[in-house]
Design a protein around this motif. Structure first.
Motif, PDB file in Angstrom:
ATOM      1  N   GLN A   1       0.810  -1.222   0.000  1.00 17.06           N
ATOM      2  CA  GLN A   1       0.000   0.000   0.000  1.00 17.06           C
ATOM      3  C   GLN A   1       0.845   1.275   0.000  1.00 17.06           C
ATOM      4  O   GLN A   1       0.553   2.213  -0.746  1.00 17.06           O
TER       5      GLN A   1
ATOM      6  N   LYS B   1       1.475   2.409  -4.302  1.00 17.08           N
ATOM      7  CA  LYS B   1       0.154   3.009  -4.566  1.00 17.08           C
ATOM      8  C   LYS B   1       0.050   3.574  -5.991  1.00 17.08           C
ATOM      9  O   LYS B   1      -0.878   3.272  -6.736  1.00 17.08           O
TER      10      LYS B   1
ATOM     11  N   SER C   1      -1.843   1.820  -9.260  1.00 13.92           N
ATOM     12  CA  SER C   1      -2.948   2.568  -9.887  1.00 13.92           C
ATOM     13  C   SER C   1      -2.687   2.728 -11.379  1.00 13.92           C
ATOM     14  O   SER C   1      -3.587   2.535 -12.212  1.00 13.92           O
TER      15      SER C   1
ATOM     16  N   ASP D   1      -5.933  -2.449  -0.794  1.00 15.70           N
ATOM     17  CA  ASP D   1      -5.814  -0.987  -0.844  1.00 15.70           C
ATOM     18  C   ASP D   1      -7.046  -0.401  -1.525  1.00 15.70           C
ATOM     19  O   ASP D   1      -7.130  -0.334  -2.758  1.00 15.70           O
TER      20      ASP D   1
ATOM     21  N   VAL E   1      -6.672   2.328  -4.309  1.00 22.53           N
ATOM     22  CA  VAL E   1      -6.364   1.892  -5.680  1.00 22.53           C
ATOM     23  C   VAL E   1      -7.656   1.441  -6.373  1.00 22.53           C
ATOM     24  O   VAL E   1      -7.930   1.828  -7.520  1.00 22.53           O
TER      25      VAL E   1
END
Ligand code: SAM
Length: 180
Positions: free
Chosen positions: A14, A18, A22, A43, A46
């Motif tokens: 996480q 991140k 993404s 997460d 995301v």
């Protein structure tokens, strides 16, 4: 017909991953994948990014967290799906991608910090995008483009609220909510 593609991201952390995770999910969507499976840390940020972009820019892309990637992939395989593992140690993508059946679901697995050895055996294809270490986003983009026949994603994303109008010198975005 476009193949049904799920992108499986292993070992997400996480704090550290991140942004890149993404970007991986957004790249999967933009280049024509249907589903994104996040493994490692659960997460929500995301997953929310994917949902927000899909709500605004359309398409039927979905995403979920899965705590046990190996059991997910074993099940995927038993159901008749094809598992493609992107790894610099695999066979060159420009020669093997044409051998991947596109009439049954495909799971494209990309690694994170540590890729379990079993993946190499479970995969129907271990595919390299060059044999140098680089990025999961770059590997996914080039592989998806090859799989989809050399295009940079579908032309239409059904249900889009926002649509970009190509323009040589500025930003033009049509907002369907504003136009109606
Ligand atoms: N440190 C990890 C390991 O030891 O397996 C790999 C990290 S790499 C940044 C993350 C992922 O990017 C890999 O697991 C692979 O899926 C993808 N990747 C990186 N270079 C690649 C290449 N040349 N071809 C295909 N995939 C690649």
């Amino acid at each position: 017909m476009r193949p049904n593609v799920t992108v499986v991201r292993l070992g997400h952390r996480q704090q550290r991953d991140k942004r890149i995770t993404s970007h991986l999910g957004l790249t999967a969507r933009a280049l024509g994948a249907n589903h994104f499976v996040l493994c490692g840390d659960n997460d929500q940020g995301v997953l929310d990014t994917m949902t927000d972009v899909t709500e605004n820019f359309g398409g039927d892309f979905s995403s979920e967290h899965h705590a046990k990637p190996m059991s997910y992939l074993r099940h995927f395989s038993k159901q008749g799906g094809t598992i493609v593992h992107l790894t610099m140690y695999g066979e060159p993508h420009d020669s093997v991608t044409k051998d991947i059946p596109t009439d049954t679901p495909i799971a494209v697995v990309v690694g994170g910090v540590k890729v379990p050895g079993e993946i190499y055996k479970l995969a129907n294809h271990n595919v390299a995008v060059g044999h140098q270490p680089h990025s999961e986003v770059a590997a996914l983009a080039l592989f998806m483009s090859e799989l989809m026949g050399g295009v940079a994603g579908p032309e239409q994303f059904p249900g889009a609220r926002l649509q970009v109008q190509p323009h040589p010198s500025g930003k033009v975005v049509i907002d369907r909510n504003e136009d109606s």
